[in-house]
Structures are given as C-alpha cells and as structure tokens.
Design a protein around this motif. Sequence first.
Motif, PDB file in Angstrom:
ATOM      1  N   PHE A   1      20.805  -2.356   0.746  1.00  0.00           N
ATOM      2  CA  PHE A   1      19.429  -1.909   0.955  1.00  0.00           C
ATOM      3  C   PHE A   1      19.207  -0.527   0.372  1.00  0.00           C
ATOM      4  N   PHE A   2      17.952  -0.264  -0.001  1.00  0.00           N
ATOM      5  CA  PHE A   2      17.477   1.047  -0.408  1.00  0.00           C
ATOM      6  C   PHE A   2      16.004   1.086  -0.062  1.00  0.00           C
ATOM      7  N   THR A   3      15.325   2.200  -0.305  1.00  0.00           N
ATOM      8  CA  THR A   3      13.906   2.281   0.043  1.00  0.00           C
ATOM      9  C   THR A   3      13.074   2.716  -1.148  1.00  0.00           C
ATOM     10  N   ASP A   4      11.793   2.354  -1.094  1.00  0.00           N
ATOM     11  CA  ASP A   4      10.851   2.841  -2.097  1.00  0.00           C
ATOM     12  C   ASP A   4      10.388   4.232  -1.664  1.00  0.00           C
ATOM     13  N   PRO A   5       9.519   4.898  -2.428  1.00  0.00           N
ATOM     14  CA  PRO A   5       9.113   6.260  -2.074  1.00  0.00           C
ATOM     15  C   PRO A   5       8.436   6.403  -0.710  1.00  0.00           C
ATOM     16  N   ASP A   6       7.895   5.317  -0.163  1.00  0.00           N
ATOM     17  CA  ASP A   6       7.252   5.370   1.148  1.00  0.00           C
ATOM     18  C   ASP A   6       8.157   4.881   2.270  1.00  0.00           C
ATOM     19  N   GLY A   7       9.415   4.617   1.967  1.00  0.00           N
ATOM     20  CA  GLY A   7      10.350   4.163   2.986  1.00  0.00           C
ATOM     21  C   GLY A   7      10.353   2.664   3.206  1.00  0.00           C
ATOM     22  N   LEU A   8       9.654   1.884   2.382  1.00  0.00           N
ATOM     23  CA  LEU A   8       9.664   0.425   2.511  1.00  0.00           C
ATOM     24  C   LEU A   8      11.069  -0.080   2.195  1.00  0.00           C
ATOM     25  N   PRO A   9      11.687  -0.839   3.096  1.00  0.00           N
ATOM     26  CA  PRO A   9      13.036  -1.331   2.834  1.00  0.00           C
ATOM     27  C   PRO A   9      13.047  -2.368   1.708  1.00  0.00           C
ATOM     28  N   LEU A  10      13.908  -2.137   0.734  1.00  0.00           N
ATOM     29  CA  LEU A  10      14.108  -3.057  -0.375  1.00  0.00           C
ATOM     30  C   LEU A  10      15.568  -3.464  -0.389  1.00  0.00           C
TER      31      LEU A  10
ATOM     32  N   PRO B   1      -3.948   6.155   4.005  1.00  0.00           N
ATOM     33  CA  PRO B   1      -3.451   4.929   4.647  1.00  0.00           C
ATOM     34  C   PRO B   1      -2.698   5.268   5.929  1.00  0.00           C
ATOM     35  N   LEU B   2      -2.772   4.385   6.893  1.00  0.00           N
ATOM     36  CA  LEU B   2      -2.076   4.582   8.167  1.00  0.00           C
ATOM     37  C   LEU B   2      -0.577   4.372   7.986  1.00  0.00           C
ATOM     38  N   PRO B   3       0.244   5.145   8.678  1.00  0.00           N
ATOM     39  CA  PRO B   3       1.692   4.932   8.595  1.00  0.00           C
ATOM     40  C   PRO B   3       2.086   3.634   9.293  1.00  0.00           C
ATOM     41  N   ARG B   4       3.204   3.070   8.852  1.00  0.00           N
ATOM     42  CA  ARG B   4       3.701   1.836   9.445  1.00  0.00           C
ATOM     43  C   ARG B   4       5.208   1.973   9.623  1.00  0.00           C
ATOM     44  N   PRO B   5       5.747   1.509  10.743  1.00  0.00           N
ATOM     45  CA  PRO B   5       7.208   1.550  10.864  1.00  0.00           C
ATOM     46  C   PRO B   5       7.809   0.671   9.771  1.00  0.00           C
ATOM     47  N   SER B   6       8.832   1.149   9.101  1.00  0.00           N
ATOM     48  CA  SER B   6       9.352   0.371   7.986  1.00  0.00           C
ATOM     49  C   SER B   6      10.865   0.195   8.006  1.00  0.00           C
ATOM     50  N   HIS B   7      11.485   0.425   9.136  1.00  0.00           N
ATOM     51  CA  HIS B   7      12.915   0.184   9.218  1.00  0.00           C
ATOM     52  C   HIS B   7      13.164  -1.319   9.121  1.00  0.00           C
TER      53      HIS B   7
ATOM     54  N   ILE C   1       4.177  -8.263  -7.566  1.00  0.00           N
ATOM     55  CA  ILE C   1       3.741  -7.195  -6.667  1.00  0.00           C
ATOM     56  C   ILE C   1       2.362  -6.685  -7.042  1.00  0.00           C
ATOM     57  N   GLU C   2       1.521  -6.496  -6.015  1.00  0.00           N
ATOM     58  CA  GLU C   2       0.271  -5.753  -6.148  1.00  0.00           C
ATOM     59  C   GLU C   2       0.500  -4.422  -5.452  1.00  0.00           C
ATOM     60  N   LEU C   3       0.390  -3.329  -6.187  1.00  0.00           N
ATOM     61  CA  LEU C   3       0.570  -1.995  -5.619  1.00  0.00           C
ATOM     62  C   LEU C   3      -0.810  -1.364  -5.462  1.00  0.00           C
ATOM     63  N   PHE C   4      -1.149  -0.972  -4.232  1.00  0.00           N
ATOM     64  CA  PHE C   4      -2.459  -0.407  -3.930  1.00  0.00           C
ATOM     65  C   PHE C   4      -2.348   1.041  -3.492  1.00  0.00           C
ATOM     66  N   SER C   5      -3.386   1.808  -3.799  1.00  0.00           N
ATOM     67  CA  SER C   5      -3.563   3.123  -3.191  1.00  0.00           C
ATOM     68  C   SER C   5      -4.866   3.074  -2.409  1.00  0.00           C
ATOM     69  N   PHE C   6      -4.901   3.729  -1.269  1.00  0.00           N
ATOM     70  CA  PHE C   6      -6.117   3.882  -0.481  1.00  0.00           C
ATOM     71  C   PHE C   6      -6.135   5.299   0.049  1.00  0.00           C
ATOM     72  N   PRO C   7      -7.303   5.878   0.248  1.00  0.00           N
ATOM     73  CA  PRO C   7      -7.342   7.209   0.848  1.00  0.00           C
ATOM     74  C   PRO C   7      -6.816   7.151   2.282  1.00  0.00           C
TER      75      PRO C   7
ATOM     76  N   ILE D   1       0.870  -1.176   0.000  1.00  0.00           N
ATOM     77  CA  ILE D   1       0.000   0.000   0.000  1.00  0.00           C
ATOM     78  C   ILE D   1       0.906   1.225   0.000  1.00  0.00           C
ATOM     79  N   CYS D   2       0.692   2.119  -0.954  1.00  0.00           N
ATOM     80  CA  CYS D   2       1.550   3.302  -1.075  1.00  0.00           C
ATOM     81  C   CYS D   2       0.792   4.568  -0.700  1.00  0.00           C
ATOM     82  N   ALA D   3       1.544   5.602  -0.359  1.00  0.00           N
ATOM     83  CA  ALA D   3       0.937   6.882   0.015  1.00  0.00           C
ATOM     84  C   ALA D   3       0.620   7.732  -1.212  1.00  0.00           C
TER      85      ALA D   3
END
Length: 129
Positions: free
Chosen positions: A113-122, A62-68, A54-60, A11-13
């Motif tokens: 490691f690197f991150t996606d635009p929402d900080g998800l660790p990749l 979305p709640l933040p999630r710790p992503s470290h 990958i399924e990439l979703f948008s929702f109005p 889920i992306c912002a």
Amino acid sequence: MLQAVHHIAIICADYERSKAFYTEVLGLQIIREVYREERDSWKLDLALGDQYVIELFSFPDPLPRPSHPEACGLRHLAFAVNDIIAAVQTLHSRGVVTETIRIDPYTGKRFTFFTDPDGLPLELYEIQP
C-alpha cells in the motif's frame, strides 16, 4: 446486467498536486480535462493503457473523509502490476513511500500500500507469480 467497472471518481484537495501525482508519478494518461465554471471545479479523465479508469475532481473546500484502509466506506483502489519490486522501486524513485511488501495468505500474491497526495489508500497487487 453489470459488465465491468467503468471508472472511479476521486475528489482531491489540491488539483494540480493530484494531477501531477496521477499522471507523472503513476503514469496515467489524460483523456480530457475540463473546467466547469458553474461549479468552480476541474474534471480530469484518466486512462491506464486504453482503459478509462479515474475521474479526478476538484471542488472548493471539499469535506475531509477518513481514508485509512480500515475506515468505513471505499477501502482502497488497487492497481495490478506484473513486477511489484520494479513498481515499488519506481514509486520510491519518484518520492512515494510504500509499506513493506506483504503476501496475500489466500492467493500467495505480493502486494503493498501507499497513498495519494490526499491520503487515499492505493495498492499495488502483483498479478504474475
């Protein structure tokens, strides 16, 4: 029982920003894109080669999630690469910042490691010696 991992849902912002990141920066291919009006939500199905991943979703709102990488929950999503140096150079040329390449002490393989635009660790994990 289990055969394989079928897909990972993210889920992306900012849908357009994340869509561009996963397709233009990382090079995943679009299988299908649908707008689900009843949920005010986009769903983008992406493939790596011929494998649906990958399924990439948008929702109005979305709640933040710790992503470290060390946060409780899904730790990170890792992509296999044959040449980590070339992959990192490609990411850098596309404006993506990566950590220093490290060596897995148990396998001897290189990773970073690197991150996606929402900080998800990749992670990039080199599968060749």
